[in-house]
Design a protein around this motif. Structure first.
Motif, PDB file in Angstrom:
ATOM      1  N   GLU A 120      17.226  39.768 -62.023  1.00 17.89           N
ATOM      2  CA  GLU A 120      16.210  41.099 -62.676  1.00 17.89           C
ATOM      3  C   GLU A 120      15.721  39.713 -60.763  1.00 17.89           C
ATOM      4  OE1 GLU A 120      13.119  43.142 -61.977  1.00 17.89           O
ATOM      5  OE2 GLU A 120      14.835  43.880 -63.131  1.00 17.89           O
ATOM      6  N   ARG A 144      17.181  40.910 -58.050  1.00 19.24           N
ATOM      7  CA  ARG A 144      16.882  42.693 -57.716  1.00 19.24           C
ATOM      8  C   ARG A 144      15.472  42.954 -56.533  1.00 19.24           C
ATOM      9  NH1 ARG A 144      14.352  47.113 -59.521  1.00 19.24           N
ATOM     10  NH2 ARG A 144      13.687  45.275 -61.061  1.00 19.24           N
ATOM     11  N   GLN A 145      14.640  42.070 -56.763  1.00 24.12           N
ATOM     12  CA  GLN A 145      13.164  42.239 -56.847  1.00 24.12           C
ATOM     13  C   GLN A 145      13.488  41.940 -54.956  1.00 24.12           C
ATOM     14  OE1 GLN A 145      10.994  40.220 -59.163  1.00 24.12           O
ATOM     15  NE2 GLN A 145      11.400  41.687 -61.053  1.00 24.12           N
ATOM     16  N   SER A 185      15.340  44.137 -52.857  1.00 25.17           N
ATOM     17  CA  SER A 185      14.481  45.440 -53.293  1.00 25.17           C
ATOM     18  C   SER A 185      14.125  46.546 -51.893  1.00 25.17           C
ATOM     19  CB  SER A 185      13.044  45.615 -54.193  1.00 25.17           C
ATOM     20  OG  SER A 185      12.126  45.400 -53.577  1.00 25.17           O
ATOM     21  N   GLU A 186      13.945  45.662 -50.918  1.00 22.82           N
ATOM     22  CA  GLU A 186      13.228  46.043 -49.825  1.00 22.82           C
ATOM     23  C   GLU A 186      14.302  46.154 -48.435  1.00 22.82           C
ATOM     24  OE1 GLU A 186       9.224  45.539 -48.775  1.00 22.82           O
ATOM     25  OE2 GLU A 186       8.521  46.512 -50.393  1.00 22.82           O
ATOM     26  N   ARG A 229      18.441  36.450 -48.334  1.00 22.93           N
ATOM     27  CA  ARG A 229      17.883  37.967 -48.252  1.00 22.93           C
ATOM     28  C   ARG A 229      18.909  38.824 -47.249  1.00 22.93           C
ATOM     29  NH1 ARG A 229      13.418  40.602 -46.020  1.00 22.93           N
ATOM     30  NH2 ARG A 229      12.756  42.799 -47.882  1.00 22.93           N
TER      31      ARG A 229
END
Length: 405
Positions: A14, A17-18, A21-22, A344
Protein backbone atom coordinates in the motif's frame (compact mmCIF):
# COMPACT_ATOMS: atom_id res chain seq x y z
CA UNK A 1 -14.41 -1.11 16.53
CA UNK A 2 -11.39 -2.83 18.01
CA UNK A 3 -9.11 0.09 19.03
CA UNK A 4 -6.03 -2.07 18.40
CA UNK A 5 -6.75 -1.80 14.66
CA UNK A 6 -5.61 1.81 14.85
CA UNK A 7 -2.11 0.62 15.77
CA UNK A 8 -1.60 -1.20 12.48
CA UNK A 9 0.71 0.41 9.93
CA UNK A 10 0.03 0.42 6.16
CA UNK A 11 1.23 -2.72 4.43
CA UNK A 12 4.41 -2.26 2.31
CA UNK A 13 2.55 -2.65 -0.97
CA UNK A 14 0.00 0.00 0.00
CA UNK A 15 2.90 2.34 0.75
CA UNK A 16 4.41 1.42 -2.62
CA UNK A 17 1.13 2.19 -4.37
CA UNK A 18 1.08 5.62 -2.75
CA UNK A 19 4.73 6.23 -3.63
CA UNK A 20 4.02 5.46 -7.29
CA UNK A 21 0.62 7.18 -7.47
CA UNK A 22 1.81 10.02 -9.71
CA UNK A 23 4.54 8.16 -11.61
CA UNK A 24 4.02 7.67 -15.35
CA UNK A 25 6.40 4.90 -16.51
CA UNK A 26 7.85 5.03 -20.03
CA UNK A 27 5.39 3.41 -22.40
CA UNK A 28 8.02 1.98 -24.73
CA UNK A 29 9.42 -0.30 -22.01
CA UNK A 30 7.34 -3.28 -20.84
CA UNK A 31 6.68 -3.23 -17.10
CA UNK A 32 8.82 -5.58 -15.00
CA UNK A 33 7.98 -6.06 -11.33
CA UNK A 34 10.53 -7.26 -8.81
CA UNK A 35 8.42 -5.82 -6.02
CA UNK A 36 6.18 -8.61 -4.75
CA UNK A 37 7.42 -11.99 -3.55
CA UNK A 38 4.81 -13.96 -5.46
CA UNK A 39 6.10 -17.18 -7.09
CA UNK A 40 5.50 -17.15 -10.84
CA UNK A 41 6.94 -20.47 -11.94
CA UNK A 42 4.37 -22.93 -13.29
CA UNK A 43 2.27 -24.92 -10.83
CA UNK A 44 3.03 -28.65 -11.25
CA UNK A 45 0.32 -30.35 -13.31
CA UNK A 46 -0.03 -33.26 -10.89
CA UNK A 47 -0.93 -30.84 -8.09
CA UNK A 48 -3.69 -29.28 -10.20
CA UNK A 49 -4.95 -32.73 -11.14
CA UNK A 50 -5.08 -33.79 -7.49
CA UNK A 51 -6.99 -30.61 -6.65
CA UNK A 52 -9.61 -31.33 -9.31
CA UNK A 53 -9.84 -34.97 -8.30
CA UNK A 54 -10.59 -33.88 -4.75
CA UNK A 55 -13.60 -31.71 -5.66
CA UNK A 56 -15.96 -34.45 -4.53
CA UNK A 57 -14.97 -33.63 -0.98
CA UNK A 58 -16.77 -30.29 -1.17
CA UNK A 59 -19.97 -31.98 -0.07
CA UNK A 60 -18.72 -32.43 3.50
CA UNK A 61 -17.29 -30.25 6.26
CA UNK A 62 -13.54 -30.79 6.72
CA UNK A 63 -12.01 -31.42 10.13
CA UNK A 64 -9.80 -28.62 11.45
CA UNK A 65 -7.11 -31.17 12.26
CA UNK A 66 -7.13 -32.39 8.64
CA UNK A 67 -7.33 -35.91 7.29
CA UNK A 68 -4.96 -38.49 8.78
CA UNK A 69 -3.38 -38.95 5.31
CA UNK A 70 -2.60 -35.24 5.18
CA UNK A 71 -0.95 -35.19 8.60
CA UNK A 72 1.03 -38.28 7.60
CA UNK A 73 2.15 -36.42 4.46
CA UNK A 74 3.51 -33.66 6.73
CA UNK A 75 5.40 -36.01 9.02
CA UNK A 76 6.67 -38.02 6.05
CA UNK A 77 8.16 -34.89 4.52
CA UNK A 78 9.69 -33.84 7.85
CA UNK A 79 11.31 -37.27 8.10
CA UNK A 80 12.76 -37.12 4.59
CA UNK A 81 13.84 -33.47 4.77
CA UNK A 82 15.13 -33.23 8.33
CA UNK A 83 15.35 -36.79 9.62
CA UNK A 84 12.65 -36.08 12.24
CA UNK A 85 10.05 -38.41 13.67
CA UNK A 86 6.91 -36.55 14.70
CA UNK A 87 3.53 -37.91 15.76
CA UNK A 88 1.02 -37.11 12.99
CA UNK A 89 -1.84 -37.13 15.50
CA UNK A 90 -0.40 -34.64 17.99
CA UNK A 91 2.53 -32.68 16.56
CA UNK A 92 1.37 -31.33 13.19
CA UNK A 93 -1.60 -29.31 11.99
CA UNK A 94 -2.69 -28.05 8.55
CA UNK A 95 -3.01 -24.29 8.03
CA UNK A 96 -4.31 -22.10 5.23
CA UNK A 97 -0.89 -20.75 4.32
CA UNK A 98 1.87 -19.74 6.70
CA UNK A 99 0.77 -16.08 6.70
CA UNK A 100 -2.62 -16.88 8.22
CA UNK A 101 -1.06 -19.22 10.76
CA UNK A 102 1.72 -16.84 11.82
CA UNK A 103 -0.92 -14.23 12.58
CA UNK A 104 -3.34 -16.57 14.34
CA UNK A 105 -0.60 -18.14 16.45
CA UNK A 106 0.07 -14.89 18.30
CA UNK A 107 -3.61 -14.68 19.19
CA UNK A 108 -3.28 -18.15 20.72
CA UNK A 109 -0.01 -17.62 22.59
CA UNK A 110 -0.03 -14.04 23.89
CA UNK A 111 -1.59 -13.40 27.29
CA UNK A 112 -2.49 -9.72 27.20
CA UNK A 113 -3.57 -9.78 30.86
CA UNK A 114 0.06 -10.02 31.93
CA UNK A 115 1.92 -6.75 32.40
CA UNK A 116 3.34 -5.22 29.21
CA UNK A 117 3.66 -8.35 27.01
CA UNK A 118 6.32 -8.20 24.28
CA UNK A 119 6.70 -9.97 20.95
CA UNK A 120 10.27 -9.90 19.60
CA UNK A 121 10.88 -10.10 15.86
CA UNK A 122 13.78 -9.48 13.48
CA UNK A 123 14.23 -6.11 11.80
CA UNK A 124 13.73 -6.02 8.79
CA UNK A 125 10.83 -8.41 8.97
CA UNK A 126 7.61 -9.79 7.53
CA UNK A 127 4.96 -7.29 8.60
CA UNK A 128 2.52 -10.00 9.70
CA UNK A 129 4.67 -10.44 12.83
CA UNK A 130 4.08 -6.84 13.85
CA UNK A 131 0.37 -6.86 13.10
CA UNK A 132 -0.12 -10.13 14.95
CA UNK A 133 1.66 -8.74 18.00
CA UNK A 134 -0.35 -5.52 18.03
CA UNK A 135 -3.73 -7.20 17.63
CA UNK A 136 -2.85 -9.68 20.38
CA UNK A 137 -2.33 -6.73 22.72
CA UNK A 138 1.47 -6.97 22.83
CA UNK A 139 4.25 -4.53 21.98
CA UNK A 140 6.67 -5.48 19.16
CA UNK A 141 10.40 -5.21 19.84
CA UNK A 142 12.62 -5.09 16.76
CA UNK A 143 16.00 -6.86 16.81
CA UNK A 144 18.23 -5.53 14.00
CA UNK A 145 20.09 -7.64 11.48
CA UNK A 146 23.82 -7.09 11.08
CA UNK A 147 25.15 -6.72 7.51
CA UNK A 148 28.68 -7.39 8.78
CA UNK A 149 27.57 -10.87 9.91
CA UNK A 150 25.69 -11.93 6.78
CA UNK A 151 22.55 -10.19 8.11
CA UNK A 152 22.40 -12.38 11.21
CA UNK A 153 19.95 -10.95 13.73
CA UNK A 154 21.65 -9.30 16.69
CA UNK A 155 19.74 -11.07 19.46
CA UNK A 156 22.32 -9.80 21.95
CA UNK A 157 20.97 -6.28 21.36
CA UNK A 158 17.69 -7.24 23.06
CA UNK A 159 17.88 -6.03 26.69
CA UNK A 160 17.29 -8.56 29.44
CA UNK A 161 14.30 -6.61 30.72
CA UNK A 162 12.70 -7.03 27.27
CA UNK A 163 13.35 -10.78 27.26
CA UNK A 164 11.73 -10.96 30.70
CA UNK A 165 8.47 -9.60 29.25
CA UNK A 166 8.68 -11.53 25.98
CA UNK A 167 5.92 -14.07 25.35
CA UNK A 168 6.57 -14.82 21.68
CA UNK A 169 9.62 -14.64 19.43
CA UNK A 170 9.28 -14.70 15.65
CA UNK A 171 12.29 -15.94 13.73
CA UNK A 172 12.55 -16.25 9.95
CA UNK A 173 15.16 -18.56 8.48
CA UNK A 174 15.86 -18.32 5.59
CA UNK A 175 15.12 -14.68 6.22
CA UNK A 176 12.81 -12.33 4.37
CA UNK A 177 14.23 -10.12 2.91
CA UNK A 178 17.87 -10.91 3.66
CA UNK A 179 18.01 -14.62 2.83
CA UNK A 180 20.15 -15.32 5.90
CA UNK A 181 20.03 -18.80 7.45
CA UNK A 182 20.38 -19.22 11.21
CA UNK A 183 23.22 -21.58 12.28
CA UNK A 184 22.93 -24.09 15.11
CA UNK A 185 24.77 -21.85 17.60
CA UNK A 186 22.16 -19.15 17.11
CA UNK A 187 19.33 -21.60 17.70
CA UNK A 188 21.08 -22.81 20.84
CA UNK A 189 21.20 -19.23 22.13
CA UNK A 190 17.48 -18.71 21.47
CA UNK A 191 16.51 -22.01 23.09
CA UNK A 192 18.47 -21.04 26.22
CA UNK A 193 16.69 -17.68 26.33
CA UNK A 194 13.32 -19.42 25.86
CA UNK A 195 14.08 -21.79 28.73
CA UNK A 196 15.13 -18.91 30.97
CA UNK A 197 12.18 -16.62 30.24
CA UNK A 198 9.45 -19.03 29.14
CA UNK A 199 8.59 -17.50 25.76
CA UNK A 200 7.45 -19.42 22.68
CA UNK A 201 9.42 -19.44 19.41
CA UNK A 202 7.56 -19.28 16.09
CA UNK A 203 9.93 -20.31 13.30
CA UNK A 204 8.86 -19.04 9.86
CA UNK A 205 10.47 -21.40 7.33
CA UNK A 206 8.48 -20.80 4.14
CA UNK A 207 11.66 -20.22 2.04
CA UNK A 208 13.44 -23.36 3.24
CA UNK A 209 13.41 -25.17 -0.12
CA UNK A 210 14.95 -22.40 -2.26
CA UNK A 211 18.66 -22.36 -1.53
CA UNK A 212 21.97 -21.97 -3.32
CA UNK A 213 24.45 -24.01 -1.29
CA UNK A 214 24.92 -27.78 -1.30
CA UNK A 215 23.62 -28.11 2.25
CA UNK A 216 19.90 -27.40 2.79
CA UNK A 217 19.06 -24.72 5.37
CA UNK A 218 18.85 -25.85 8.98
CA UNK A 219 15.28 -25.91 10.29
CA UNK A 220 14.17 -25.00 13.80
CA UNK A 221 12.87 -28.46 14.64
CA UNK A 222 16.03 -29.99 13.20
CA UNK A 223 18.16 -27.69 15.36
CA UNK A 224 16.15 -28.64 18.43
CA UNK A 225 16.56 -32.35 17.74
CA UNK A 226 20.32 -31.96 17.28
CA UNK A 227 20.47 -30.28 20.67
CA UNK A 228 18.50 -33.05 22.36
CA UNK A 229 15.24 -31.11 22.55
CA UNK A 230 13.15 -33.85 21.00
CA UNK A 231 9.95 -32.69 22.70
CA UNK A 232 10.35 -29.37 20.78
CA UNK A 233 9.19 -27.53 23.89
CA UNK A 234 7.99 -23.98 23.26
CA UNK A 235 8.81 -24.30 19.55
CA UNK A 236 6.52 -24.25 16.53
CA UNK A 237 7.72 -24.35 12.91
CA UNK A 238 5.64 -22.89 10.09
CA UNK A 239 6.03 -23.95 6.48
CA UNK A 240 4.11 -23.60 3.25
CA UNK A 241 3.68 -24.98 -0.26
CA UNK A 242 3.51 -21.50 -1.81
CA UNK A 243 7.20 -21.08 -2.62
CA UNK A 244 8.20 -24.76 -2.54
CA UNK A 245 5.58 -25.89 -5.07
CA UNK A 246 4.58 -22.61 -6.78
CA UNK A 247 1.00 -22.66 -5.47
CA UNK A 248 0.52 -19.36 -3.59
CA UNK A 249 -3.19 -19.41 -4.46
CA UNK A 250 -3.67 -22.83 -2.88
CA UNK A 251 -3.15 -21.35 0.63
CA UNK A 252 -1.70 -24.49 2.09
CA UNK A 253 0.91 -25.16 4.73
CA UNK A 254 1.34 -26.74 8.12
CA UNK A 255 2.73 -26.15 11.59
CA UNK A 256 4.73 -28.67 13.60
CA UNK A 257 6.38 -28.88 16.98
CA UNK A 258 5.50 -28.86 20.66
CA UNK A 259 2.41 -31.08 21.12
CA UNK A 260 1.02 -28.81 23.83
CA UNK A 261 1.20 -25.80 21.51
CA UNK A 262 -0.37 -27.79 18.67
CA UNK A 263 -3.24 -28.77 20.97
CA UNK A 264 -3.91 -25.16 21.98
CA UNK A 265 -3.59 -23.93 18.40
CA UNK A 266 -6.05 -26.59 17.24
CA UNK A 267 -8.55 -25.40 19.86
CA UNK A 268 -8.17 -21.80 18.66
CA UNK A 269 -8.49 -22.79 15.00
CA UNK A 270 -11.58 -24.88 15.67
CA UNK A 271 -13.39 -21.72 16.75
CA UNK A 272 -11.60 -19.52 14.23
CA UNK A 273 -12.81 -21.61 11.28
CA UNK A 274 -9.32 -22.56 10.09
CA UNK A 275 -10.18 -25.88 8.41
CA UNK A 276 -8.53 -26.70 5.07
CA UNK A 277 -10.93 -27.64 2.26
CA UNK A 278 -10.91 -31.27 1.02
CA UNK A 279 -9.66 -30.44 -2.51
CA UNK A 280 -6.77 -28.42 -1.06
CA UNK A 281 -5.96 -31.29 1.28
CA UNK A 282 -5.84 -33.68 -1.70
CA UNK A 283 -3.56 -31.36 -3.66
CA UNK A 284 -1.36 -30.82 -0.60
CA UNK A 285 -0.90 -34.55 -0.04
CA UNK A 286 0.31 -34.87 -3.63
CA UNK A 287 2.66 -31.88 -3.35
CA UNK A 288 4.30 -32.88 -0.05
CA UNK A 289 4.83 -36.38 -1.39
CA UNK A 290 6.87 -35.34 -4.43
CA UNK A 291 10.39 -33.91 -4.43
CA UNK A 292 11.22 -33.92 -8.14
CA UNK A 293 9.29 -30.72 -8.86
CA UNK A 294 11.00 -29.01 -5.89
CA UNK A 295 14.44 -29.87 -7.27
CA UNK A 296 13.44 -28.51 -10.67
CA UNK A 297 12.08 -25.33 -9.10
CA UNK A 298 15.26 -24.81 -7.10
CA UNK A 299 17.35 -25.26 -10.26
CA UNK A 300 15.37 -22.49 -11.98
CA UNK A 301 16.11 -20.08 -9.13
CA UNK A 302 19.77 -21.05 -9.03
CA UNK A 303 20.17 -20.35 -12.74
CA UNK A 304 18.31 -17.07 -12.40
CA UNK A 305 20.38 -15.78 -9.49
CA UNK A 306 23.59 -16.90 -11.22
CA UNK A 307 22.62 -14.77 -14.23
CA UNK A 308 21.35 -11.69 -12.38
CA UNK A 309 23.65 -11.23 -9.38
CA UNK A 310 26.88 -10.66 -11.40
CA UNK A 311 25.11 -8.04 -13.52
CA UNK A 312 24.10 -6.02 -10.47
CA UNK A 313 27.20 -6.48 -8.32
CA UNK A 314 29.29 -3.79 -10.10
CA UNK A 315 26.68 -1.08 -9.40
CA UNK A 316 25.01 -2.21 -6.16
CA UNK A 317 26.24 -3.68 -2.89
CA UNK A 318 24.63 -7.07 -3.43
CA UNK A 319 25.61 -10.72 -3.12
CA UNK A 320 24.06 -14.15 -3.51
CA UNK A 321 21.97 -14.88 -0.39
CA UNK A 322 22.03 -18.12 1.55
CA UNK A 323 18.49 -18.91 0.43
CA UNK A 324 15.14 -17.45 -0.62
CA UNK A 325 14.30 -15.63 -3.83
CA UNK A 326 15.22 -12.05 -2.88
CA UNK A 327 18.24 -9.88 -3.52
CA UNK A 328 18.75 -7.44 -0.63
CA UNK A 329 20.88 -4.69 -2.14
CA UNK A 330 22.33 -1.50 -0.72
CA UNK A 331 22.13 1.65 -2.83
CA UNK A 332 25.51 3.42 -3.18
CA UNK A 333 25.70 6.54 -1.01
CA UNK A 334 27.33 8.36 -3.92
CA UNK A 335 24.01 8.36 -5.78
CA UNK A 336 22.51 10.65 -3.16
CA UNK A 337 19.13 8.88 -3.32
CA UNK A 338 17.02 7.38 -0.56
CA UNK A 339 15.57 3.93 -1.15
CA UNK A 340 12.16 5.54 -1.82
CA UNK A 341 13.60 8.03 -4.31
CA UNK A 342 15.58 5.28 -6.02
CA UNK A 343 12.50 3.08 -6.45
CA UNK A 344 10.39 5.96 -7.71
CA UNK A 345 12.96 7.17 -10.23
CA UNK A 346 13.66 3.63 -11.47
CA UNK A 347 9.98 3.12 -12.24
CA UNK A 348 9.64 6.54 -13.85
CA UNK A 349 12.65 6.09 -16.12
CA UNK A 350 12.92 2.33 -16.75
CA UNK A 351 9.53 0.81 -15.76
CA UNK A 352 11.04 -1.58 -13.19
CA UNK A 353 9.45 -1.98 -9.76
CA UNK A 354 11.52 -2.71 -6.65
CA UNK A 355 10.51 -2.43 -3.01
CA UNK A 356 12.19 0.19 -0.78
CA UNK A 357 13.93 -1.58 2.06
CA UNK A 358 12.73 0.91 4.66
CA UNK A 359 9.17 -0.35 4.04
CA UNK A 360 10.21 -3.75 5.39
CA UNK A 361 11.70 -2.46 8.63
CA UNK A 362 11.06 -0.06 11.50
CA UNK A 363 13.24 2.63 12.97
CA UNK A 364 14.40 1.16 16.25
CA UNK A 365 17.43 1.73 18.44
CA UNK A 366 18.07 4.87 16.39
CA UNK A 367 18.14 3.37 12.90
CA UNK A 368 16.01 1.76 10.19
CA UNK A 369 18.07 -1.25 8.99
CA UNK A 370 16.17 -1.30 5.70
CA UNK A 371 17.02 2.28 4.78
CA UNK A 372 19.16 2.71 1.66
CA UNK A 373 18.33 -0.83 0.57
CA UNK A 374 15.96 -2.32 -1.96
CA UNK A 375 14.40 -5.76 -2.12
CA UNK A 376 14.24 -7.43 -5.52
CA UNK A 377 12.09 -10.55 -5.88
CA UNK A 378 13.50 -12.69 -8.69
CA UNK A 379 10.23 -14.50 -9.30
CA UNK A 380 9.72 -13.91 -13.02
CA UNK A 381 11.33 -15.96 -15.77
CA UNK A 382 15.10 -15.62 -16.15
CA UNK A 383 14.98 -13.50 -19.31
CA UNK A 384 12.67 -10.96 -17.65
CA UNK A 385 14.83 -10.79 -14.52
CA UNK A 386 17.96 -10.31 -16.63
CA UNK A 387 16.23 -7.53 -18.56
CA UNK A 388 15.27 -5.86 -15.28
CA UNK A 389 18.86 -6.11 -14.03
CA UNK A 390 20.19 -4.58 -17.24
CA UNK A 391 17.76 -1.67 -16.92
CA UNK A 392 18.80 -1.14 -13.28
CA UNK A 393 22.45 -1.02 -14.36
CA UNK A 394 21.62 1.51 -17.07
CA UNK A 395 19.61 3.56 -14.60
CA UNK A 396 22.42 3.72 -12.04
CA UNK A 397 25.06 4.48 -14.66
CA UNK A 398 22.94 7.38 -15.90
CA UNK A 399 22.84 9.05 -12.49
CA UNK A 400 25.29 11.78 -11.53
CA UNK A 401 27.50 10.92 -8.57
CA UNK A 402 27.39 13.23 -5.57
CA UNK A 403 30.54 15.02 -4.54
CA UNK A 404 31.88 13.93 -1.18
CA UNK A 405 33.95 16.13 1.12
Amino acid sequence: MNPLLNRLQPYPFERLRQLFSEVVPPGHLPAISLGMGEPRHATPAFVTQALVAGLGGLSSYPATAGEPRLREAFTGWLARRYGLQLNPATQVLPVNGSREALFAFAQTVVDASRASPVVVCPNPFYQIYEGAALLAGATPWYAPSDPARNFAVDWDSVPDEVWQRTQLLYVCSPGNPTGAVMPLAEWEKLFALSDRHGFVIASDECYSEIYFRDTPPLGGLEAAARLGRTDFRNLMAFTSLSKRSNVPGLRSGFVAGDAALVKSFLLYRTYHGGAMSPPVQAASIAAWGDEAHVIENRALYRAKFAAVTPLLAPVLDVALPDAGFYLWARIPDALGLSDEAFARALLAQYNVTVLPGSYLAREAQGANPGAQRIRMALVAETAECVEAAQRIVQFIQSLPLQKTS
